[in-house]
Enzyme design. Sequence first.
Site, short mmCIF file in Angstrom:
data_model
loop_
_atom_site.label_atom_id
_atom_site.label_comp_id
_atom_site.label_asym_id
_atom_site.label_seq_id
_atom_site.Cartn_x
_atom_site.Cartn_y
_atom_site.Cartn_z
CB ALA A 52 -10.68 -2.70 1.42
CD GLU A 53 -10.04 -8.92 1.14
OE1 GLU A 53 -10.84 -9.60 1.79
OE2 GLU A 53 -9.55 -9.28 0.07
CB ILE A 112 0.29 -4.78 3.04
CG1 ILE A 112 -1.01 -5.03 2.27
CG2 ILE A 112 1.52 -5.16 2.21
CD1 ILE A 112 -1.17 -6.42 1.71
CG ASP A 143 -10.54 -5.78 -6.48
OD1 ASP A 143 -11.19 -4.90 -7.10
OD2 ASP A 143 -9.95 -5.56 -5.41
#
Lengths: 211, 329
Positions: free
Chosen positions: A12-13, A16, A125
């Site tokens: 989402a942010e 990778i 999270d």
Amino acid sequence: MRLNWKLMTLGAESRILHGVWNNQELILKIRPSKSYLIDTIDSMLRRSRTSRESRMLTYARSLGIPTPCVHWLDLEQCSIVMDFIEGDSLKNLVANLREEKLRIFCRAFGKLIASLHNGDAVHGDPTTSNVIVDRTEKLWLIDFGLSERNATIEMKGTDLHLIYRALETTHWKQQEVMLQSIIEGYSSLVGPQSNLILERMRDIRERGRYH
Amino acid sequence: MVLISLGIEGTAHSFGAGIVSDDGQVKSNVWDMLTPSEGGIHPREASRHHSELGPLIIQKSIANAGIVPNDIDIVSFSRGPGLGPCLRTTATMARTLALRLNVPLIGVNHCVAHIEIGCLDSGFRDPVTVYVSGGNTQTIAFSGGRFRTFGETLDIAIGNMLDSFGRDVGMRFPAGPKIEMASLDASTFYELPYSVKGMDLSYSGLLTAARRLYSEGVAVSDICYSIQETAFGMLAEVAERALAHTKKDEILLTGGVAKNNRLTNILEGVAERHDAKFHRVSPTLAGDQGAMIAWTGILQYNAGDQIPIPDSHVLPKWRTDEQEIIWRA
Ligand SMILES: Nc1ncnc2c1ncn2[C@@H]1O[C@H](COP(=O)(O)OP(=O)(O)O)[C@@H](O)[C@H]1O
Ligand SMILES: [Mg+2]
């Protein structure tokens, strides 16, 4: 580090990337800028999360929690180079596990969160996609960008609430078994204070609701 | 033969009635909103508003649709979640009408109705919905037969936060549009608490800090700008997380705060980043109104879901994920 990075996943942010250096498999996690945010907020978020993540990966390991080792931190590019952990996320594994195995993994997950909380930190999270299970069935915690130190009961309760939320949105079929086992593992390490934290979790769950 | 549904909405400070046909035409949509007094909505005051104006609003919705009461095939009402007294007043009107017209009664979930009317408006099939209003801040998506709340506020709703700040600085209700206007004159950004927890968020710290800036004499336009950028940035982030997590490719923005252009602009940015489509629900269908209840009532009725009057008690704490969404299964 000049090395051949290959895109592995888009979070989402983050982006990778996977690479190999000296026969060692590595992950490069980059938080790219988001054009829809104003620059001040965008760079504040990217930097603070990258820096939090890198510090917490190391702090959590000092608490005995398996986390990838950090090799490089770049606060300009907002990137971290860390060990690649070979395995699959708990999220992907859940659907194909027998109940006994699922309980074992969930108890272990609960214990990892408990160790973090006992060290007065929260993950921020704690979803099942941020838990990697390796070949030896050892659980690793990743994705510490929203983590915090000096955790209060409220912050710990919120962490548990987020686990609950992740279960009901993503693992609704196994929700009860998973929650029960996670809490079991959690309480076994946190001790008597866990009642207070669990109570807070239930409070938090009610709070945002419309009445 | 088309099926005609009367939908009655009355969960909070708005009362609305709408007529919708099963081919998806909104034939009328009439509502009235009670301006909340100091300190938010008073449930009793709002329910009195509903019982006083309700019958007139219903009559008007029937007249505006160009039909007569006997054309109505089903009566749908907002069964929850919401304020108990408001829900009960609304339900009583719905039951009376259903009995008098001798037609089925359908109990509709308010949040589900926002999503379904948004899907009708946009043509979207399976969006991540960002539902932002005075009383709600949620990201919701369909998964495993239900609408599941992926994220929501841990304290106050975004609309409530905007209105509370607005009231403090002397803006009349609703303050959202005035805050949006004021922010266009800003010159400086002030950092405010940015609080995202997983896919949830929190606005109470932001409100406290914004009030402090005001008491320190910072220009209102600068505070408005800083509030918007921070609050909407948080919302964008949780929407983005929900989108990445569910792997869906549509974002639907609805609720009263959907009118805000800056919020729309930010969420368009999120959608673009993920190659997703974006739709902001049309202003007349975004707030609390009867058409959304009428339309969702049709979907439920066609799937065989109606409610016997003795079982039609209201559900003030009805969670979105408690209802099986049989028409989407
Ligand atoms: N060190 C690592 N080893 C192996 N896989 C990783 C590692 N870090 C991230 N991943 C994979 O990439 C995904 C996204 O990474 P994460 O750090 O959770 O970023 P985001 O904040 O975008 O969710 C993870 O769910 C995991 O599958
Ligand atoms: Mg992650």
